[in-house]
Design an enzyme around this catalytic site. Structure first.
Site, PDB file in Angstrom:
ATOM      1  N   LYS A   1       2.601   0.409  18.438  1.00 29.50           N
ATOM      2  CA  LYS A   1       2.994   1.818  18.443  1.00 29.50           C
ATOM      3  C   LYS A   1       1.899   2.751  18.997  1.00 29.50           C
ATOM      4  CE  LYS A   1       3.330   2.922  14.420  1.00 29.50           C
ATOM      5  NZ  LYS A   1       3.171   3.588  13.128  1.00 29.50           N
TER       6      LYS A   1
ATOM      7  N   ARG B   1       7.515   9.893   6.194  1.00 32.47           N
ATOM      8  CA  ARG B   1       7.442   8.612   5.507  1.00 32.47           C
ATOM      9  C   ARG B   1       8.299   8.600   4.252  1.00 32.47           C
ATOM     10  NH1 ARG B   1       1.912   5.971   6.619  1.00 32.47           N
ATOM     11  NH2 ARG B   1       1.845   4.175   5.276  1.00 32.47           N
TER      12      ARG B   1
ATOM     13  N   ARG C   1      -6.525 -10.948  15.903  1.00 31.16           N
ATOM     14  CA  ARG C   1      -7.445  -9.831  16.052  1.00 31.16           C
ATOM     15  C   ARG C   1      -8.789 -10.162  15.416  1.00 31.16           C
ATOM     16  NH1 ARG C   1      -4.907  -4.018  14.844  1.00 31.16           N
ATOM     17  NH2 ARG C   1      -5.307  -4.493  12.672  1.00 31.16           N
TER      18      ARG C   1
ATOM     19  N   ARG D   1     -10.317  -9.130   9.673  1.00 27.50           N
ATOM     20  CA  ARG D   1     -10.110  -8.181   8.564  1.00 27.50           C
ATOM     21  C   ARG D   1      -9.149  -8.806   7.556  1.00 27.50           C
ATOM     22  NH1 ARG D   1      -8.204  -2.374  10.433  1.00 27.50           N
ATOM     23  NH2 ARG D   1      -6.339  -3.583  10.003  1.00 27.50           N
TER      24      ARG D   1
ATOM     25  N   ARG E   1       2.362  -6.511   4.149  1.00 27.88           N
ATOM     26  CA  ARG E   1       2.369  -5.185   4.791  1.00 27.88           C
ATOM     27  C   ARG E   1       3.712  -4.914   5.459  1.00 27.88           C
ATOM     28  NH1 ARG E   1      -2.434  -5.287   8.818  1.00 27.88           N
ATOM     29  NH2 ARG E   1      -1.914  -3.110   9.202  1.00 27.88           N
TER      30      ARG E   1
HETATM   31  P1  ADP Z   1      -1.189   2.266   6.460  1.00 28.97           P
HETATM   32  O1  ADP Z   1      -0.386   2.785   5.317  1.00 28.97           O
HETATM   33  O2  ADP Z   1      -0.489   1.179   7.191  1.00 28.97           O
HETATM   34  O3  ADP Z   1      -2.615   2.019   6.170  1.00 28.97           O
HETATM   35  P2  ADP Z   1      -1.545   4.847   7.925  1.00 28.97           P
HETATM   36  O4  ADP Z   1      -2.722   4.777   8.805  1.00 28.97           O
HETATM   37  O5  ADP Z   1      -0.296   5.395   8.482  1.00 28.97           O
HETATM   38  O6  ADP Z   1      -1.188   3.384   7.547  1.00 28.97           O
HETATM   39  O7  ADP Z   1      -1.871   5.686   6.624  1.00 28.97           O
HETATM   40  C1  ADP Z   1      -3.021   5.520   5.855  1.00 28.97           C
HETATM   41  C2  ADP Z   1      -2.819   6.189   4.508  1.00 28.97           C
HETATM   42  O8  ADP Z   1      -2.659   7.596   4.663  1.00 28.97           O
HETATM   43  C3  ADP Z   1      -1.559   5.748   3.783  1.00 28.97           C
HETATM   44  O9  ADP Z   1      -1.749   4.587   3.050  1.00 28.97           O
HETATM   45  C4  ADP Z   1      -1.262   6.959   2.880  1.00 28.97           C
HETATM   46  O10 ADP Z   1      -2.101   6.959   1.749  1.00 28.97           O
HETATM   47  C5  ADP Z   1      -1.677   8.104   3.781  1.00 28.97           C
HETATM   48  N1  ADP Z   1      -0.540   8.621   4.575  1.00 28.97           N
HETATM   49  C6  ADP Z   1      -0.396   8.585   5.929  1.00 28.97           C
HETATM   50  N2  ADP Z   1       0.743   9.173   6.329  1.00 28.97           N
HETATM   51  C7  ADP Z   1       1.362   9.598   5.198  1.00 28.97           C
HETATM   52  C8  ADP Z   1       2.580  10.275   4.926  1.00 28.97           C
HETATM   53  N3  ADP Z   1       3.425  10.644   5.906  1.00 28.97           N
HETATM   54  N4  ADP Z   1       2.893  10.523   3.620  1.00 28.97           N
HETATM   55  C9  ADP Z   1       2.076  10.186   2.626  1.00 28.97           C
HETATM   56  N5  ADP Z   1       0.919   9.538   2.807  1.00 28.97           N
HETATM   57  C10 ADP Z   1       0.543   9.249   4.073  1.00 28.97           C
END
Ligand code: ADP
Ligand code: ZN
Length: 221
Positions: A13, A88, A122, A155, A166
């Site tokens: 993405k 989300r 990776r 990682r 995940r």
């Molecule tokens: P991942 O959840 O796969 O680590 P992200 O990089 O999208 O991916 O997000 C990191 C963290 O930031 C999430 O685990 C959450 O705590 C917070 N976060 C990101 N986007 C949102 C959202 N739209 N609503 C609520 N929390 C978010």
């Protein structure tokens, strides 16, 4: 061109978002990146969101919505934006409809074995953070960083059993969001099983078709 990109970890993405961002001059806005950057800077916002992130929890809707709303008011968003990681939750999706209704939502999909191959290959430099892939972007010497000579590690997140978990979490979180846009006729599903040089032109041609048609049909009225 107001876009939302949805897709599981490892679907590519970020790479597609970068290509679209360059082609159309619209910013790629990732809420995860915003939060990590704020946490790194140690800002008030950063301290607040870090508490949630560290516990593996979602940041509360009110806070995320306010941050995205403000970000979309910045001048670089005047021609549109690519949202990544937002919405989300359904309250976030409903709020977005009010302040910046997306024109199109691209839902990237790939087979689980493709995703596992991409992520499990990776390697990350333990010293400088440079990223490699054993097959698609190998270092000159296996296990050694080209840039700094540091050791390359896997990682924890990139181990197959963790990847499967995940992916499960992703589907639980995003299925209602995908359905939300599907019901409103604004979702396009994009297959991303191939490498980026194949998927990127696919994405660009979808956008070209979509965003060429509407001004023409309007002017014909
Ligand atoms: P991942 O959840 O796969 O680590 P992200 O990089 O999208 O991916 O997000 C990191 C963290 O930031 C999430 O685990 C959450 O705590 C917070 N976060 C990101 N986007 C949102 C959202 N739209 N609503 C609520 N929390 C978010
Ligand atoms: Zn390195």
């Amino acid at each position: 061109m107001k876009l939302v990109f949805i897709g599981p970890p490892g679907v590519g993405k970020g790479t597609y978002a970068q290509a679209v961002s360059e082609r159309y001059g619209i910013p790629h806005i990732s809420t995860g990146d915003i939060f990590r950057e704020e946490a790194r800077k140690g800002s008030e916002l950063g301290k607040l969101v870090k508490e949630y992130m560290d516990k593996g929890l979602l940041v509360p809707d009110d806070l995320v919505i306010e941050i995205v709303k403000r970000r979309l008011q910045e001048t670089d968003c005047r021609n549109g934006f690519i949202l990544d990681g937002f919405p989300r939750t359904l309250p976030q999706a409903l709020a977005l409809e009010e302040f910046a209704k997306p024109d199109l939502v691209l839902n990237f999909i790939a087979r689980e074995d493709v995703i596992i191959e991409r992520l499990s290959g990776r390697r990350v430099c333990a010293n400088c953070g440079a990223i490699y892939h054993v097959k698609y972007m190998p270092p000159k010497v296996p296990g050694v960083c080209d840039k700094c000579g540091g050791p390359l590690i896997i990682r924890r997140d990139d181990r197959p059993e963790v990847i499967r978990e995940r992916l499960k979490v992703f589907h639980e979180q995003f299925t209602p969001i995908i359905r939300f846009y599907e019901e409103r006729g604004r979702l396009i599903t994009v297959e991303a099983n191939e490498q980026a040089p194949v998927v990127i032109p696919r994405v660009l041609s979808i956008l070209e078709m979509r965003f060429k048609e509407s001004p023409r049909s309007q002017s014909g009225k």
